[in-house]
Write a protein that holds these residues in place. Sequence first.
Motif, PDB file in Angstrom:
ATOM      1  N   SER A   1       0.834  -1.212   0.000  1.00  0.00           N
ATOM      2  CA  SER A   1       0.000   0.000   0.000  1.00  0.00           C
ATOM      3  C   SER A   1       0.862   1.252   0.000  1.00  0.00           C
ATOM      4  N   LYS A   2       1.936   1.238   0.789  1.00  0.00           N
ATOM      5  CA  LYS A   2       2.839   2.388   0.812  1.00  0.00           C
ATOM      6  C   LYS A   2       3.572   2.523  -0.521  1.00  0.00           C
ATOM      7  N   LEU A   3       3.988   1.394  -1.084  1.00  0.00           N
ATOM      8  CA  LEU A   3       4.739   1.426  -2.341  1.00  0.00           C
ATOM      9  C   LEU A   3       3.882   1.938  -3.483  1.00  0.00           C
ATOM     10  N   ILE A   4       2.667   1.441  -3.592  1.00  0.00           N
ATOM     11  CA  ILE A   4       1.792   1.858  -4.698  1.00  0.00           C
ATOM     12  C   ILE A   4       1.450   3.335  -4.598  1.00  0.00           C
ATOM     13  N   SER A   5       1.077   3.787  -3.410  1.00  0.00           N
ATOM     14  CA  SER A   5       0.739   5.207  -3.254  1.00  0.00           C
ATOM     15  C   SER A   5       1.958   6.096  -3.506  1.00  0.00           C
ATOM     16  N   SER A   6       3.130   5.655  -3.064  1.00  0.00           N
ATOM     17  CA  SER A   6       4.347   6.432  -3.299  1.00  0.00           C
ATOM     18  C   SER A   6       4.648   6.541  -4.787  1.00  0.00           C
ATOM     19  N   MET A   7       4.507   5.423  -5.501  1.00  0.00           N
ATOM     20  CA  MET A   7       4.750   5.441  -6.946  1.00  0.00           C
ATOM     21  C   MET A   7       3.758   6.340  -7.676  1.00  0.00           C
ATOM     22  N   VAL A   8       2.493   6.274  -7.264  1.00  0.00           N
ATOM     23  CA  VAL A   8       1.469   7.104  -7.914  1.00  0.00           C
ATOM     24  C   VAL A   8       1.781   8.590  -7.742  1.00  0.00           C
ATOM     25  N   TRP A   9       2.105   8.999  -6.513  1.00  0.00           N
ATOM     26  CA  TRP A   9       2.382  10.415  -6.268  1.00  0.00           C
ATOM     27  C   TRP A   9       3.705  10.844  -6.885  1.00  0.00           C
ATOM     28  N   LEU A  10       4.674   9.951  -6.930  1.00  0.00           N
ATOM     29  CA  LEU A  10       5.939  10.276  -7.578  1.00  0.00           C
ATOM     30  C   LEU A  10       5.738  10.515  -9.069  1.00  0.00           C
ATOM     31  N   LEU A  11       4.975   9.637  -9.726  1.00  0.00           N
ATOM     32  CA  LEU A  11       4.698   9.812 -11.151  1.00  0.00           C
ATOM     33  C   LEU A  11       3.839  11.053 -11.396  1.00  0.00           C
ATOM     34  N   CYS A  12       2.873  11.297 -10.515  1.00  0.00           N
ATOM     35  CA  CYS A  12       2.042  12.500 -10.656  1.00  0.00           C
ATOM     36  C   CYS A  12       2.887  13.764 -10.543  1.00  0.00           C
ATOM     37  N   LEU A  19      10.432   2.587 -14.725  1.00  0.00           N
ATOM     38  CA  LEU A  19       9.502   2.429 -13.608  1.00  0.00           C
ATOM     39  C   LEU A  19      10.031   1.412 -12.598  1.00  0.00           C
ATOM     40  N   ALA A  20      10.628   0.336 -13.110  1.00  0.00           N
ATOM     41  CA  ALA A  20      11.202  -0.668 -12.213  1.00  0.00           C
ATOM     42  C   ALA A  20      12.336  -0.082 -11.384  1.00  0.00           C
ATOM     43  N   THR A  21      13.108   0.823 -11.979  1.00  0.00           N
ATOM     44  CA  THR A  21      14.187   1.486 -11.241  1.00  0.00           C
ATOM     45  C   THR A  21      13.627   2.353 -10.111  1.00  0.00           C
ATOM     46  N   LEU A  22      12.519   3.057 -10.376  1.00  0.00           N
ATOM     47  CA  LEU A  22      11.883   3.865  -9.341  1.00  0.00           C
ATOM     48  C   LEU A  22      11.355   2.985  -8.205  1.00  0.00           C
ATOM     49  N   VAL A  23      10.710   1.874  -8.564  1.00  0.00           N
ATOM     50  CA  VAL A  23      10.206   0.956  -7.549  1.00  0.00           C
ATOM     51  C   VAL A  23      11.354   0.406  -6.710  1.00  0.00           C
ATOM     52  N   CYS A  24      12.443   0.050  -7.385  1.00  0.00           N
ATOM     53  CA  CYS A  24      13.613  -0.478  -6.690  1.00  0.00           C
ATOM     54  C   CYS A  24      14.180   0.549  -5.706  1.00  0.00           C
ATOM     55  N   SER A  25      14.207   1.822  -6.101  1.00  0.00           N
ATOM     56  CA  SER A  25      14.732   2.872  -5.230  1.00  0.00           C
ATOM     57  C   SER A  25      13.860   3.048  -3.996  1.00  0.00           C
ATOM     58  N   ILE A  26      12.536   3.009  -4.172  1.00  0.00           N
ATOM     59  CA  ILE A  26      11.633   3.169  -3.032  1.00  0.00           C
ATOM     60  C   ILE A  26      11.750   1.978  -2.080  1.00  0.00           C
ATOM     61  N   LEU A  27      11.819   0.770  -2.631  1.00  0.00           N
ATOM     62  CA  LEU A  27      11.969  -0.417  -1.778  1.00  0.00           C
ATOM     63  C   LEU A  27      13.317  -0.419  -1.054  1.00  0.00           C
ATOM     64  N   CYS A  28      14.351   0.073  -1.722  1.00  0.00           N
ATOM     65  CA  CYS A  28      15.655   0.218  -1.070  1.00  0.00           C
ATOM     66  C   CYS A  28      15.550   1.180   0.110  1.00  0.00           C
ATOM     67  N   LEU A  29      14.790   2.254  -0.077  1.00  0.00           N
ATOM     68  CA  LEU A  29      14.568   3.221   0.997  1.00  0.00           C
ATOM     69  C   LEU A  29      13.814   2.580   2.160  1.00  0.00           C
TER      70      LEU A  29
END
Length: 286
Positions: A97-108, A168-178
């Motif tokens: 839930s945190k990852l999806i919302s973070s990705m949505v707002w990051l892309l927005c 997009l996979a790189t962005l997801v990877c960065s957030i999960l690393c965080l």
Amino acid sequence: MLSKLLKYEFKATCRIYGGLYLAILAAAALLGAFFRFPALISDFPFAVVTIVYLMLCVAIAVITALTIIQRFTRNLLGREGYLMHTLPVTPAQLILSKLISSMVWLLCSILVIALSLGVFFLCGMLNVNGIFSDWAGAVRDFRQLADILQRVLNVSGFMLLLTAIEWLATLVCSILCLYTACMIGHQFKQHFALVGIAAFVGLNVVQNRLMALLPNTTGLDLVALLPYTTNTTGLDMVILSGDTWQVTTNRFYLRAVLISLLADAVLCGVYFAATNWLMKNKLDLD
């Protein structure tokens, strides 16, 4: 239950971004109006609007990054965690839930900044009167642009799609690393920030070293999509005279994208598993 978690996430964060998005679009329109109508320009207002626009761009970037961190740490590792972890959901669902919302707002945020540049261009440089006075010429130019885009997509559409997915996979990877770094820092509560930052830097150093060992991934970035004819790691595009166009792709860049995408998928799995395990077995809210 994941849908309810996402609904709660977006409801809690939409108020943060809504005002910023409207403000930067308004600033871009006003800044464009100064260029479109030189009579409106005076040193003070123009400088103020320019500074406000740049500050809003920085503010969106900083607030987006801080929100990604704070929504994870405060909501799952802080006092709010007592409530969140009593819900009938798994740690994996909380992380998703945190990852999806973070990705949505990051892309927005990225799209809004890009849109603000478009608003600035339309308000400041587009001659609407000229378009209507030479409608046939404007239609011809737009058709020519559409033809160029169609030819590029016909030849390289699949490669561009893979590149977008890899990005997009790189962005997801960065957030999960965080997230993983935050969980590591959570194990040392007295030095949470220091250990978390050190863990994030360390994980990125290890990740970059591992990525450097992979073949055909060096220099894989958006610059490789610029038109050129001699480089063998991107798109090759030759623009000839008249209506002759030649767009080609090459297997070297395709191979690099696929290898990078696979590496990002593996890293995402490792970071997600590590975060999930630490949250399930090493969480301490006391």
